[in-house]
Design a protein around this motif. Sequence first.
Motif, PDB file in Angstrom:
ATOM      1  N   GLY A 145      -2.342 -10.581   6.327  1.00 55.08           N
ATOM      2  CA  GLY A 145      -1.486  -9.425   6.552  1.00 55.08           C
ATOM      3  C   GLY A 145      -0.478  -9.156   5.465  1.00 55.08           C
ATOM      4  N   ASP A 146      -0.018  -7.903   5.490  1.00 59.68           N
ATOM      5  CA  ASP A 146       1.027  -7.433   4.593  1.00 59.68           C
ATOM      6  C   ASP A 146       0.538  -7.336   3.150  1.00 59.68           C
ATOM      7  N   LEU A 147      -0.706  -6.857   2.996  1.00 60.06           N
ATOM      8  CA  LEU A 147      -1.297  -6.670   1.674  1.00 60.06           C
ATOM      9  C   LEU A 147      -0.805  -5.350   1.088  1.00 60.06           C
ATOM     10  N   PRO A 148      -0.147  -5.363  -0.069  1.00 54.80           N
ATOM     11  CA  PRO A 148       0.414  -4.126  -0.608  1.00 54.80           C
ATOM     12  C   PRO A 148      -0.604  -3.270  -1.369  1.00 54.80           C
ATOM     13  N   LEU A 149      -0.574  -1.983  -1.064  1.00 57.30           N
ATOM     14  CA  LEU A 149      -1.330  -0.987  -1.827  1.00 57.30           C
ATOM     15  C   LEU A 149      -0.522  -0.574  -3.057  1.00 57.30           C
ATOM     16  N   TYR A 173       1.991  -3.419   9.605  1.00 60.13           N
ATOM     17  CA  TYR A 173       2.782  -3.426  10.828  1.00 60.13           C
ATOM     18  C   TYR A 173       4.159  -2.818  10.673  1.00 60.13           C
ATOM     19  N   TYR A 174       4.701  -2.796   9.466  1.00 62.20           N
ATOM     20  CA  TYR A 174       6.048  -2.257   9.314  1.00 62.20           C
ATOM     21  C   TYR A 174       6.241  -1.442   8.037  1.00 62.20           C
ATOM     22  N   ASN A 175       5.260  -1.453   7.149  1.00 62.94           N
ATOM     23  CA  ASN A 175       5.396  -0.758   5.874  1.00 62.94           C
ATOM     24  C   ASN A 175       4.128   0.057   5.621  1.00 62.94           C
ATOM     25  N   PRO A 176       4.228   1.376   5.490  1.00 61.64           N
ATOM     26  CA  PRO A 176       3.037   2.211   5.302  1.00 61.64           C
ATOM     27  C   PRO A 176       2.311   1.965   3.972  1.00 61.64           C
ATOM     28  N   CYS A 177       2.939   1.264   3.043  1.00 70.36           N
ATOM     29  CA  CYS A 177       2.310   0.946   1.756  1.00 70.36           C
ATOM     30  C   CYS A 177       1.588  -0.397   1.799  1.00 70.36           C
ATOM     31  N   ARG A 178       1.429  -0.947   3.008  1.00 71.88           N
ATOM     32  CA  ARG A 178       0.754  -2.241   3.170  1.00 71.88           C
ATOM     33  C   ARG A 178      -0.311  -2.140   4.250  1.00 71.88           C
TER      34      ARG A 178
END
Length: 186
Positions: A145-149, A173-178
């Motif tokens: 999880g929380d892989l950044p685009l 889960y909390y950041n639209p760029c991830r």
Amino acid sequence: MENMSYWKEVWERKGNGNTKSLEELDGYEDTSADVKEIARQIVKELDIKETDKVLEVACGAGGLAQYIKCGEYVGVDYSSSLVKRHIELLNNSVLHGEANNLIFKDKTFDKVICFGAFHYFPNQEYAKQAISELKRVAKEAIFIGDLPLSSHRDTHLLYDKKDFDGWKVMDGYYNPCRFNVSLKLR
């Protein structure tokens, strides 16, 4: 970024600090992340049961671990100071180690989690090795999880959803760029 010395130093300093806040120790203090809710969603996604043996790779001081109820929890982190803090604060079984070279036998754990760490890896080759290791030690399922685009930091390693063909790809889960991925192994 070809080495992890910068990030290792950051995490060692955090672990050696005075705070007992798991969210701060694990780097969530300047984010909108609700760690309890993230843990709830991971538990739901992997269907973690109270009888499961769970490995969390890059577990830090235990921000997620405090909310994961399972039969046996084991954590691994490359920061020796965070490993020490995790053990002190939660009394979990936690080992010092690297994500791309796990010390466990094949298929040791029912479920394997790695959240919020892949962007600190030095390069894509390390990430591929880590994924191979997660697959090797897992019996049933893996969650990354929380892989950044994209990122506001040039020190973060970025990922593309298309690189996870065959995985279930979900919004962050909390950041639209991830984004997050899970893989059922059986």
